[in-house]
Design a protein around this motif. Structure first.
Motif, PDB file in Angstrom:
ATOM      1  N   GLY A 103       0.820  -1.211   0.000  1.00  0.00           N
ATOM      2  CA  GLY A 103       0.000   0.000   0.000  1.00  0.00           C
ATOM      3  C   GLY A 103       0.849   1.253   0.000  1.00  0.00           C
ATOM      4  O   GLY A 103       0.536   2.246  -0.655  1.00  0.00           O
ATOM      5  N   ASN A 104       1.957   1.213   0.718  1.00  0.00           N
ATOM      6  CA  ASN A 104       2.807   2.391   0.843  1.00  0.00           C
ATOM      7  C   ASN A 104       3.660   2.619  -0.401  1.00  0.00           C
ATOM      8  O   ASN A 104       3.813   3.743  -0.864  1.00  0.00           O
ATOM      9  CB  ASN A 104       3.684   2.237   2.089  1.00  0.00           C
ATOM     10  N   ALA A 105       4.211   1.549  -0.944  1.00  0.00           N
ATOM     11  CA  ALA A 105       5.164   1.701  -2.057  1.00  0.00           C
ATOM     12  C   ALA A 105       4.479   1.697  -3.417  1.00  0.00           C
ATOM     13  O   ALA A 105       5.061   2.126  -4.402  1.00  0.00           O
ATOM     14  CB  ALA A 105       6.193   0.571  -2.004  1.00  0.00           C
ATOM     15  N   GLU A 106       3.249   1.217  -3.484  1.00  0.00           N
ATOM     16  CA  GLU A 106       2.510   1.107  -4.745  1.00  0.00           C
ATOM     17  C   GLU A 106       3.377   0.534  -5.865  1.00  0.00           C
ATOM     18  O   GLU A 106       3.631   1.196  -6.877  1.00  0.00           O
ATOM     19  CB  GLU A 106       1.927   2.465  -5.132  1.00  0.00           C
ATOM     20  N   PRO A 107       3.847  -0.684  -5.697  1.00  0.00           N
ATOM     21  CA  PRO A 107       4.707  -1.265  -6.734  1.00  0.00           C
ATOM     22  C   PRO A 107       3.919  -1.580  -8.006  1.00  0.00           C
ATOM     23  O   PRO A 107       2.741  -1.909  -7.939  1.00  0.00           O
ATOM     24  CB  PRO A 107       5.207  -2.564  -6.079  1.00  0.00           C
ATOM     25  N   SER A 108       4.597  -1.487  -9.147  1.00  0.00           N
ATOM     26  CA  SER A 108       3.963  -1.846 -10.419  1.00  0.00           C
ATOM     27  C   SER A 108       4.009  -3.349 -10.631  1.00  0.00           C
ATOM     28  O   SER A 108       3.217  -3.896 -11.380  1.00  0.00           O
ATOM     29  CB  SER A 108       4.691  -1.176 -11.582  1.00  0.00           C
ATOM     30  N   VAL A 109       5.012  -3.984 -10.004  1.00  0.00           N
ATOM     31  CA  VAL A 109       5.172  -5.426 -10.145  1.00  0.00           C
ATOM     32  C   VAL A 109       5.406  -6.007  -8.751  1.00  0.00           C
ATOM     33  O   VAL A 109       6.147  -5.423  -7.952  1.00  0.00           O
ATOM     34  CB  VAL A 109       6.393  -5.768 -11.037  1.00  0.00           C
ATOM     35  N   VAL A 110       4.766  -7.138  -8.474  1.00  0.00           N
ATOM     36  CA  VAL A 110       5.042  -7.870  -7.235  1.00  0.00           C
ATOM     37  C   VAL A 110       5.456  -9.283  -7.633  1.00  0.00           C
ATOM     38  O   VAL A 110       4.812  -9.908  -8.488  1.00  0.00           O
ATOM     39  CB  VAL A 110       3.801  -7.911  -6.316  1.00  0.00           C
ATOM     40  N   VAL A 111       6.549  -9.764  -7.045  1.00  0.00           N
ATOM     41  CA  VAL A 111       6.983 -11.142  -7.294  1.00  0.00           C
ATOM     42  C   VAL A 111       6.963 -11.868  -5.955  1.00  0.00           C
ATOM     43  O   VAL A 111       7.536 -11.373  -4.970  1.00  0.00           O
ATOM     44  CB  VAL A 111       8.401 -11.198  -7.908  1.00  0.00           C
ATOM     45  N   CYS A 112       6.277 -13.021  -5.899  1.00  0.00           N
ATOM     46  CA  CYS A 112       6.169 -13.757  -4.635  1.00  0.00           C
ATOM     47  C   CYS A 112       6.372 -15.248  -4.877  1.00  0.00           C
ATOM     48  O   CYS A 112       6.406 -15.697  -6.030  1.00  0.00           O
ATOM     49  CB  CYS A 112       4.807 -13.501  -3.993  1.00  0.00           C
ATOM     50  N   SER A 113       6.488 -16.009  -3.798  1.00  0.00           N
ATOM     51  CA  SER A 113       6.576 -17.464  -3.917  1.00  0.00           C
ATOM     52  C   SER A 113       5.224 -17.991  -4.366  1.00  0.00           C
ATOM     53  O   SER A 113       4.183 -17.443  -3.973  1.00  0.00           O
ATOM     54  CB  SER A 113       6.871 -18.092  -2.559  1.00  0.00           C
ATOM     55  N   GLY A 114       5.246 -19.097  -5.141  1.00  0.00           N
ATOM     56  CA  GLY A 114       3.999 -19.675  -5.639  1.00  0.00           C
ATOM     57  C   GLY A 114       3.027 -19.999  -4.517  1.00  0.00           C
ATOM     58  O   GLY A 114       1.824 -19.766  -4.624  1.00  0.00           O
ATOM     59  N   ARG A 115       3.588 -20.477  -3.376  1.00  0.00           N
ATOM     60  CA  ARG A 115       2.685 -20.885  -2.281  1.00  0.00           C
ATOM     61  C   ARG A 115       1.972 -19.688  -1.641  1.00  0.00           C
ATOM     62  O   ARG A 115       0.984 -19.860  -0.936  1.00  0.00           O
ATOM     63  CB  ARG A 115       3.434 -21.713  -1.242  1.00  0.00           C
ATOM     64  N   ASN A 116       2.475 -18.491  -1.861  1.00  0.00           N
ATOM     65  CA  ASN A 116       1.824 -17.301  -1.290  1.00  0.00           C
ATOM     66  C   ASN A 116       0.993 -16.537  -2.313  1.00  0.00           C
ATOM     67  O   ASN A 116       0.430 -15.482  -1.995  1.00  0.00           O
ATOM     68  CB  ASN A 116       2.871 -16.336  -0.716  1.00  0.00           C
TER      69      ASN A 116
END
Ligand code: MCA
Ligand code: AMP
Length: 513
Positions: A103-116
């Motif tokens: 919410g604070n950084a407003e990223p254009s891309v988020v990369v996460c682990s598949g399980r999450n």
């Protein structure tokens, strides 16, 4: 025009023989895997092309919460390469914490682990992020699937000194984290200076066993090896015995004090196992003199302790070159070349050598400010633009810096920072809690451990174990108190302020026997 992109400098330092091994994995799926410099070159190009294909706005943030892997390191390098801003997130963070960062950084891309992916993508889409990819530690996930379709040629994006390279969230004294904005020049100036200061060489072999979501593992360790064209032995997870087994092939090791304490507990650590080593570096938390001395006795190597912050990268270091002085236990050495470090009293007046006061710093390494917090940024700089570290210390007449404490209410546990105010905020919300005080007490393994002292509301039935269990569902596990005490009131001074020093004194032997 000269390209001041940090990646351009790292890239230029790749060895001419791109078929040499750059990284060898020591654990994790498929280990050992051998990554050549050519793999780093192609992998970062493909990932950078993927980012470019997304048509992101200038200055776009790429937020990443994945397990440690070589591909995750390549993703960091690709973000630099493509000219975007890298935002690493501790893998221990839970939904409430991640929601705040996104919410604070407003990223254009988020990369996460598949399980999450389920919960992370939900939070990201809600915050307006359009691109969510997965990256797992076994080289699977949508990020690499998509990158595999991209060209392996990519021209490094042009960046100037002042452009942002990364935002690192560091907790605030009021409880909410602040994003420290680091520029390409901040990171590159520090990395180039450390390359010389610590004598990095192309034939060095670094054991990389730290997480890559903080300054220590992501910048200090990785940049050092990359800029030297040196090989890394890559541990996804620190394991004292396994690291010791690899020391005979290595020359450099970096760790937080807990890593040294755990290695000392292993019988395999000996003069012989360290015979090939050139340098052991410690930082991120105070290294006990006892650990420093025991290490020398066991290995014949003197640990080099240094001091830094997320906002400043590295600030001071004990000398590498004996001609510049001895490595002195209990001190963080001398201000690094180009870094100004001074001591001020409460009113901002200079203090003479040997007197204890607030540590303030200046230099090309000092960050640009806190993301979207101009007032907080202004508060943390003096009128003549020195950064107030929140650390308390002294400079001896011979220039050595000693840190004696902190003016910020901060606990450093196993190299991770925990802000009492944040934990107190969660505890105070719980039913039956009147108030709480969170303190750090000495811990043989983690250096400091988090302890909560909780005041019950009259008549409320509260127990420590339930409070601990509830916190475990809300916050990163390393922040969860190792002990919770329920009491009727907290000690206060005449002004009504909670006397945390008395609580620390009362519980000081809890984890040290
Ligand atoms: C793990 N646990 C911890 C910590 N780590 N508790 C308190 N403090 C910690 N640091 C707990 C977990 O909550 C869990 O408890 C149990 O230990 C096992 O978790 P696991 O992840 O398996 O632990 P581990 O692998 O043994 O991790 C310990 C560690 C790790 C290797 C010391 O904490 C670590 O990598 N620390 C390094 C942090 C770092 O890189 N700092 C640099 C910051 P339960 O089972 O009850 O949930 S950069 C910085 O500070 C500045 C700028 C600088 O100067 O470098
Ligand atoms: P971070 O917020 O993770 O950047 O943590 C930075 C803080 O870690 C500094 O302000 C210091 O309080 C502490 N720190 C880093 N290195 C050392 C060290 N060698 N000795 C004592 N404290 C350190």
């Amino acid at each position: 025009m000269k390209n001041n992109n940090l990646f351009a400098a790292l890239h230029a330092a790749f060895p001419t023989d791109l078929d040499r091994t750059a990284i060898e994995t020591a654990d994790g799926p498929g280990a050992p895997l051998y990554y050549r410099w050519r793999d780093l070159e192609r992998g970062t190009a493909m990932l950078a092309n993927l980012l470019r294909s997304l048509d992101l706005p200038a200055g776009a943030r790429i937020a990443v919460q994945t397990e440690k892997s070589v591909e995750a390191l390549m993703l960091y390098l690709a973000v630099l390469r493509a000219g975007y801003v890298y935002l690493p997130l501790n893998t221990a963070y839970q939904a409430g914490e991640i929601e705040y960062f996104i919410g604070n950084a407003e990223p254009s891309v988020v990369v996460c682990s598949g399980r999450n992916f389920g919960w992370v993508s939900k939070l990201a889409f809600k915050a307006g992020t359009r691109n969510v990819f997965t990256l797992n530690d076994d080289r699977s996930g949508s990020l690499l699937d998509r990158a595999a379709l991209m060209s392996d040629r990519h021209e490094v994006a042009q960046r100037s000194d002042d452009d942002l390279a990364a935002i690192l969230y560091t907790s605030g004294t009021t409880g909410r984290s602040k994003g420290a904005m680091l520029t390409h020049a901040n990171l590159l100036s520090n990395a180039l200076m450390l390359k010389d200061y610590w004598g990095w060489r192309a034939d060095d072999v670094l054991i990389h066993a730290l997480p890559i979501f903080h300054v220590h593992g992501l910048f200090v360790a990785s940049h050092g090896a990359l800029l030297a064209g040196a090989k890394m032995i890559w541990f996804a997870k620190f394991d004292a015995r396994k690291v010791i087994e690899r020391l005979p092939e290595a020359t450099v090791f970096m760790g937080v004090p807990t890593l040294y304490v755990r290695m000392l507990a292993e019988p395999g650590l000996s003069r012989q196992s360290c015979a090939h080593m050139r340098l052991f570096i410690a930082g991120s938390a105070p290294l006990l003199l006892e650990t420093f001395n025991e290490w020398t006795a066991r290995t014949s190597h003197t640990i080099l302790e240094r001091y830094g912050m997320s906002e400043t990268v590295m600030l001071s270091s004990n000398p590498y070159d004996p001609a510049q002085g001895e490595r002195r236990g209990g001190t963080v050495g001398l201000p690094l070349p180009g870094v100004g470090l001074r001591i001020r009293d409460d009113k901002g007046h200079p203090l003479p050598a040997g007197e204890i006061g607030h540590i303030e710093v200046k230099g090309p390494n000092v960050f640009k400010g806190y993301w979207r917090m101009p007032e907080k940024t202004a508060d943390d700089f003096t009128t003549d633009l020195w950064f107030k570290t929140g650390d308390v210390g002294k400079i001896g007449s011979d220039g050595y810096v000693t840190i004696v404490g902190r003016s910020k209410d901060l606990i450093i546990s196993g190299g991770y920072n925990v802000y009492p105010a944040e934990i107190e905020g969660y505890v105070n919300e719980m039913p039956g809690v009147a108030e709480s005080a969170v303190i750090g007490v000495p811990h043989a393994d983690f250096g400091e451990a988090v302890v909560a002292v909780v005041v019950r509301k009259p008549g409320a039935a509260l127990d420590g174990a339930t409070i601990g269990a509830e916190l475990k569902t809300q916050i990163a596990n390393f922040k969860v108190p190792k002990a919770v005490f329920v009491v009727d009131d907290l000690p206060r001074n005449a002004m009504g302020k909670v006397q945390k020093n008395l609580l620390r004194e009362q519980h000081k032997a809890l984890f040290t026997g």
